[in-house]
Design a protein around this motif. Structure first.
Motif, PDB file in Angstrom:
ATOM      1  N   LEU A 134      -3.524 -46.934 -47.873  1.00 58.16           N
ATOM      2  CA  LEU A 134      -2.699 -45.662 -47.614  1.00 58.16           C
ATOM      3  C   LEU A 134      -2.815 -45.285 -46.316  1.00 58.16           C
ATOM      4  CD1 LEU A 134      -2.853 -43.405 -50.926  1.00 58.16           C
ATOM      5  CD2 LEU A 134      -1.008 -44.718 -49.782  1.00 58.16           C
ATOM      6  N   PRO A 135      -4.040 -45.324 -45.638  1.00 58.44           N
ATOM      7  CA  PRO A 135      -4.173 -44.918 -44.102  1.00 58.44           C
ATOM      8  C   PRO A 135      -2.898 -45.531 -43.248  1.00 58.44           C
ATOM      9  CG  PRO A 135      -6.152 -45.294 -45.073  1.00 58.44           C
ATOM     10  CD  PRO A 135      -5.277 -45.848 -45.859  1.00 58.44           C
ATOM     11  N   SER A 136      -2.696 -46.692 -43.211  1.00 58.43           N
ATOM     12  CA  SER A 136      -1.899 -47.612 -42.397  1.00 58.43           C
ATOM     13  C   SER A 136      -0.439 -46.930 -42.908  1.00 58.43           C
ATOM     14  CB  SER A 136      -1.674 -49.105 -42.804  1.00 58.43           C
ATOM     15  OG  SER A 136      -2.915 -49.269 -42.162  1.00 58.43           O
ATOM     16  N   ALA A 137      -0.036 -47.005 -44.096  1.00 58.90           N
ATOM     17  CA  ALA A 137       1.077 -46.277 -44.557  1.00 58.90           C
ATOM     18  C   ALA A 137       1.315 -44.702 -44.120  1.00 58.90           C
ATOM     19  CB  ALA A 137       1.260 -46.300 -46.099  1.00 58.90           C
ATOM     20  N   ARG A 138       0.540 -44.061 -44.153  1.00 57.59           N
ATOM     21  CA  ARG A 138       0.494 -42.702 -43.651  1.00 57.59           C
ATOM     22  C   ARG A 138       0.740 -42.378 -42.214  1.00 57.59           C
ATOM     23  NH1 ARG A 138       0.033 -39.168 -47.853  1.00 57.59           N
ATOM     24  NH2 ARG A 138      -1.164 -39.871 -49.539  1.00 57.59           N
ATOM     25  N   GLU A 139       0.084 -43.471 -41.633  1.00 57.88           N
ATOM     26  CA  GLU A 139      -0.099 -43.546 -40.272  1.00 57.88           C
ATOM     27  C   GLU A 139       1.709 -43.843 -39.553  1.00 57.88           C
ATOM     28  OE1 GLU A 139      -1.720 -46.018 -36.046  1.00 57.88           O
ATOM     29  OE2 GLU A 139      -2.486 -46.088 -38.043  1.00 57.88           O
ATOM     30  N   ARG A 140       2.254 -44.414 -40.362  1.00 59.82           N
ATOM     31  CA  ARG A 140       3.531 -44.800 -40.157  1.00 59.82           C
ATOM     32  C   ARG A 140       4.485 -43.792 -40.672  1.00 59.82           C
ATOM     33  NH1 ARG A 140       3.019 -50.748 -39.219  1.00 59.82           N
ATOM     34  NH2 ARG A 140       5.319 -51.338 -39.319  1.00 59.82           N
ATOM     35  N   ALA A 141       4.150 -43.039 -41.609  1.00 60.89           N
ATOM     36  CA  ALA A 141       5.123 -42.382 -42.328  1.00 60.89           C
ATOM     37  C   ALA A 141       4.337 -40.990 -42.795  1.00 60.89           C
ATOM     38  CB  ALA A 141       6.105 -42.580 -43.422  1.00 60.89           C
ATOM     39  N   LYS A 190       4.757 -37.864 -43.526  1.00 63.02           N
ATOM     40  CA  LYS A 190       5.608 -37.158 -44.436  1.00 63.02           C
ATOM     41  C   LYS A 190       5.715 -37.641 -45.746  1.00 63.02           C
ATOM     42  CE  LYS A 190       7.647 -33.906 -41.177  1.00 63.02           C
ATOM     43  NZ  LYS A 190       8.885 -33.336 -40.666  1.00 63.02           N
ATOM     44  N   ALA A 191       5.412 -39.054 -46.044  1.00 59.39           N
ATOM     45  CA  ALA A 191       5.762 -39.704 -47.287  1.00 59.39           C
ATOM     46  C   ALA A 191       4.977 -39.296 -48.429  1.00 59.39           C
ATOM     47  CB  ALA A 191       5.470 -41.361 -47.058  1.00 59.39           C
ATOM     48  N   TRP A 192       5.268 -39.428 -49.619  1.00 60.69           N
ATOM     49  CA  TRP A 192       4.462 -39.006 -50.635  1.00 60.69           C
ATOM     50  C   TRP A 192       4.494 -40.225 -51.532  1.00 60.69           C
ATOM     51  CZ3 TRP A 192       6.886 -37.690 -55.905  1.00 60.69           C
ATOM     52  CH2 TRP A 192       5.903 -36.920 -56.873  1.00 60.69           C
ATOM     53  N   PHE A 193       3.028 -40.209 -52.005  1.00 66.86           N
ATOM     54  CA  PHE A 193       2.629 -41.553 -52.923  1.00 66.86           C
ATOM     55  C   PHE A 193       2.369 -40.870 -54.307  1.00 66.86           C
ATOM     56  CE2 PHE A 193       2.181 -42.297 -48.173  1.00 66.86           C
ATOM     57  CZ  PHE A 193       2.780 -43.601 -48.367  1.00 66.86           C
ATOM     58  N   VAL A 194       2.978 -41.341 -55.168  1.00 64.96           N
ATOM     59  CA  VAL A 194       2.463 -40.959 -56.653  1.00 64.96           C
ATOM     60  C   VAL A 194       2.415 -42.075 -57.497  1.00 64.96           C
ATOM     61  CG1 VAL A 194       5.137 -40.804 -57.193  1.00 64.96           C
ATOM     62  CG2 VAL A 194       3.382 -39.686 -58.555  1.00 64.96           C
ATOM     63  N   GLY A 195       1.222 -42.079 -58.182  1.00 65.23           N
ATOM     64  CA  GLY A 195       0.755 -43.001 -59.092  1.00 65.23           C
ATOM     65  C   GLY A 195       1.200 -42.899 -60.482  1.00 65.23           C
ATOM     66  N   GLU A 196       1.485 -44.064 -61.112  1.00 67.20           N
ATOM     67  CA  GLU A 196       1.702 -44.243 -62.664  1.00 67.20           C
ATOM     68  C   GLU A 196       0.348 -44.034 -63.577  1.00 67.20           C
ATOM     69  OE1 GLU A 196       4.042 -46.415 -66.215  1.00 67.20           O
ATOM     70  OE2 GLU A 196       3.272 -47.517 -64.448  1.00 67.20           O
ATOM     71  N   MET A 197       0.129 -42.914 -63.858  1.00 70.77           N
ATOM     72  CA  MET A 197      -0.988 -42.872 -64.780  1.00 70.77           C
ATOM     73  C   MET A 197      -0.534 -42.255 -66.206  1.00 70.77           C
ATOM     74  SD  MET A 197      -4.129 -43.545 -63.140  1.00 70.77           S
ATOM     75  CE  MET A 197      -5.223 -42.361 -63.929  1.00 70.77           C
ATOM     76  N   ILE A 198      -1.312 -42.854 -67.172  1.00 73.87           N
ATOM     77  CA  ILE A 198      -0.934 -42.471 -68.657  1.00 73.87           C
ATOM     78  C   ILE A 198      -2.019 -41.690 -69.171  1.00 73.87           C
ATOM     79  CG2 ILE A 198      -0.320 -43.344 -70.845  1.00 73.87           C
ATOM     80  CD1 ILE A 198       1.090 -45.724 -69.486  1.00 73.87           C
ATOM     81  N   HIS A 199      -3.089 -42.149 -69.047  1.00 70.33           N
ATOM     82  CA  HIS A 199      -4.356 -41.664 -69.526  1.00 70.33           C
ATOM     83  C   HIS A 199      -5.426 -41.768 -68.775  1.00 70.33           C
ATOM     84  CE1 HIS A 199      -5.275 -45.960 -69.553  1.00 70.33           C
ATOM     85  NE2 HIS A 199      -4.310 -46.096 -70.497  1.00 70.33           N
ATOM     86  N   GLY A 200      -6.675 -41.276 -68.718  1.00 68.70           N
ATOM     87  CA  GLY A 200      -7.817 -41.224 -67.956  1.00 68.70           C
ATOM     88  C   GLY A 200      -7.981 -39.604 -67.133  1.00 68.70           C
ATOM     89  N   ASP A 201      -8.732 -40.150 -66.136  1.00 70.78           N
ATOM     90  CA  ASP A 201      -8.995 -38.726 -65.510  1.00 70.78           C
ATOM     91  C   ASP A 201      -8.105 -38.640 -64.088  1.00 70.78           C
ATOM     92  OD1 ASP A 201     -10.316 -36.845 -63.631  1.00 70.78           O
ATOM     93  OD2 ASP A 201     -12.311 -38.166 -63.450  1.00 70.78           O
ATOM     94  N   TYR A 202      -7.125 -37.722 -64.377  1.00 69.88           N
ATOM     95  CA  TYR A 202      -6.069 -37.778 -63.155  1.00 69.88           C
ATOM     96  C   TYR A 202      -6.585 -37.152 -61.963  1.00 69.88           C
ATOM     97  CZ  TYR A 202      -2.617 -37.992 -67.098  1.00 69.88           C
ATOM     98  OH  TYR A 202      -1.692 -38.509 -68.122  1.00 69.88           O
ATOM     99  N   GLU A 203      -7.371 -36.112 -62.139  1.00 71.27           N
ATOM    100  CA  GLU A 203      -7.806 -35.484 -61.074  1.00 71.27           C
ATOM    101  C   GLU A 203      -8.900 -36.450 -60.463  1.00 71.27           C
ATOM    102  OE1 GLU A 203      -7.968 -34.001 -64.070  1.00 71.27           O
ATOM    103  OE2 GLU A 203      -8.292 -31.961 -63.942  1.00 71.27           O
ATOM    104  N   GLY A 204      -9.801 -37.170 -61.005  1.00 68.77           N
ATOM    105  CA  GLY A 204     -10.758 -37.968 -60.459  1.00 68.77           C
ATOM    106  C   GLY A 204      -9.841 -39.092 -59.541  1.00 68.77           C
ATOM    107  N   TYR A 205      -8.972 -39.531 -60.211  1.00 66.42           N
ATOM    108  CA  TYR A 205      -8.291 -40.966 -59.526  1.00 66.42           C
ATOM    109  C   TYR A 205      -7.493 -40.234 -58.476  1.00 66.42           C
ATOM    110  CZ  TYR A 205      -5.517 -45.088 -59.495  1.00 66.42           C
ATOM    111  OH  TYR A 205      -5.286 -46.507 -59.120  1.00 66.42           O
TER     112      TYR A 205
END
Length: 422
Positions: A186-193, A195-210
């Motif tokens: 992500l650091p390289s992606a954020r350096e290029r953009a 303001k970009a938003w990155f959202v991961g597909e989570m179904i179960h598990g520790d959302y906050e921890g992830y």
């Protein structure tokens, strides 16, 4: 992101593409551009696209992340779509499938030829001499994210399309990926953009921890999705109340991506056992904190059941007509309900991250109160009225001033500060 409401489209289904890859190129992405007026009329201002990269079948078996699927077009078609979207104030999100690739990916073909210990072989996970398939799907082979070359490849793909103007990445199957991968790329992606938003597909598990470990901005809120439909089906709003409290807790770390439907689940109109409560589910989507998305067709009451078989997703990923005039007229009422509730959301953008209090909770009724920016909104749910009144009830209740109404629902807003009244 507090102002973005996504319209999610599964492109291969939307345009009626062939089930498998083709020779030559069909320039079909323009068909999605033709629906931009509709997207904006609905009240959305973001377009979330499912897989657009070259694949052998359904798009999640990617064979080239740098090439547009020939059933949809080519790079120039996507660039024109992005430009047209930005001209209309619409953000664009792409679906990044980085947990696995298709068996026809050139790197995997090379790995099969040279073996698991070869340079190409080290791109993938193996169980002996057999590649590890993603969730038992033989056509999907799992990448080895510990390999620096794989990490660099994913970084290059993400920055390549960010450089071409996309605004966000949905990261498929993040729940199967160690958060260290995203922390690395992500650091390289954020350096290029930035303001970009990155959202991961989570179904179960520790959302906050992830989110904390990965550096992602958000993850999908499947817990809330499940509670929204099952609490209505079971007439057990205590489940909904618990999920809302969980959602409140997540806001301390991130704002989740919320939905009542997507390309992987049975349509909400088919999931709910009583279609009269569809407005309640829609009201919850736009009342509760999150970054909401509407899955194309849900706003028209499309039906479709997901089945666990080959081709079992086809019913929930249908072709869309050539234009809005070709939609069935019976979907108009639900479309207008979406418009009205999105209007409330737009006028009270603080709902994006507002904590919601649950009051007067019973199995069949609840009062939800959200506050922010000196304002207060109340959502009342009363399922006991279903037996005495044939119309659905999902009421955003404030003053006596009804600002929008339809078949069995009404919306009223308060202009008074929370301290003075609702």
């Amino acid at each position: 992101m507090e102002h973005v409401i996504w319209w999610q489209v599964y492109p291969l289904g939307f345009v009626g593409a062939e089930a498998t890859s083709i020779e030559g190129t069909e320039h079909r992405l323009e068909r999605i551009v033709d629906w931009f007026d509709y997207l904006l009329e609905l009240g959305c201002n973001g377009l979330s696209l499912g897989p657009v990269f070259a694949s052998s079948t359904h798009g999640y078996d990617t064979i080239d992340h740098f090439r547009i699927d020939s059933r949809l077009g080519e790079t120039e078609d996507l660039e024109r779509l992005i430009a047209a979207a930005h001209d209309r104030g619409i953000k664009v999100m792409l679906d990044g499938v980085f947990n696995h690739v298709g068996r026809d990916h050139p790197k995997f073909r090379e790995a099969l030829r040279d073996g698991p210990t070869s340079e190409a072989g080290q791109w993938f996970r193996w169980n002996g001499d057999k590649p590890v398939a993603f969730e038992g799907h033989d056509i999907l082979v799992t990448l080895n994210h510990d390999n620096p070359a794989v990490r660099q490849y994913i970084t290059d793909v993400m920055t390549h399309w960010l450089d071409r103007g996309i605004d966000a990445w949905r990261l498929d199957a993040a729940y199967a990926i160690a958060p260290a991968l995203f922390r690395a790329v992500l650091p390289s992606a954020r350096e290029r953009a930035p303001k970009a938003w990155f959202v991961g597909e989570m179904i179960h598990g520790d959302y906050e921890g992830y989110v904390a470990a990965s550096g992602l901005d958000s993850v999908t809120q499947y817990e809330l999705w499940k509670a929204m439909w099952s609490s209505l089906n079971d007439e057990n709003l205590f489940e909904l109340g618990h999920a809302i409290e969980r959602n409140n807790g997540m806001l301390e770390t991130f704002v989740p991506a919320t939905f009542v439907g997507n390309h992987d689940v049975t349509r909400i109109a088919s999931t709910l056992s009583d279609e009269r409560v569809i407005p309640v589910a829609v009201a919850l989507l736009f009342f509760l904190a999150g970054v909401p998305s509407v899955y194309y067709g849900d706003e028209q009451g499309f039906r479709g059941v997901k089945e666990e078989r080959v081709g079992g997703d086809d019913a929930i990923r249908p072709v869309f007509p050539s234009g809005p005039d070709d939609l069935a007229p019976y979907g108009r009422g639900l479309f207008e309900l979406h418009q009205a509730l999105i209007g409330v959301r737009r006028r009270h953008s603080w709902l994006h991250s507002a904590h919601t209090e649950v009051h007067d909770l019973s199995n069949q009724s609840a009062t939800l109160i959200s506050r922010g920016s000196g304002e207060e909104l109340v959502l009342t749910i009363d399922l006991t009225r279903l037996d005495s009144d044939p119309e659905p009830h999902g009421l955003v209740d404030g003053s006596r001033h009804v600002v929008a109404s339809g078949s069995g629902w009404s919306i009223a807003e308060s202009v008074s500060p929370a301290a003075e009244g609702r």
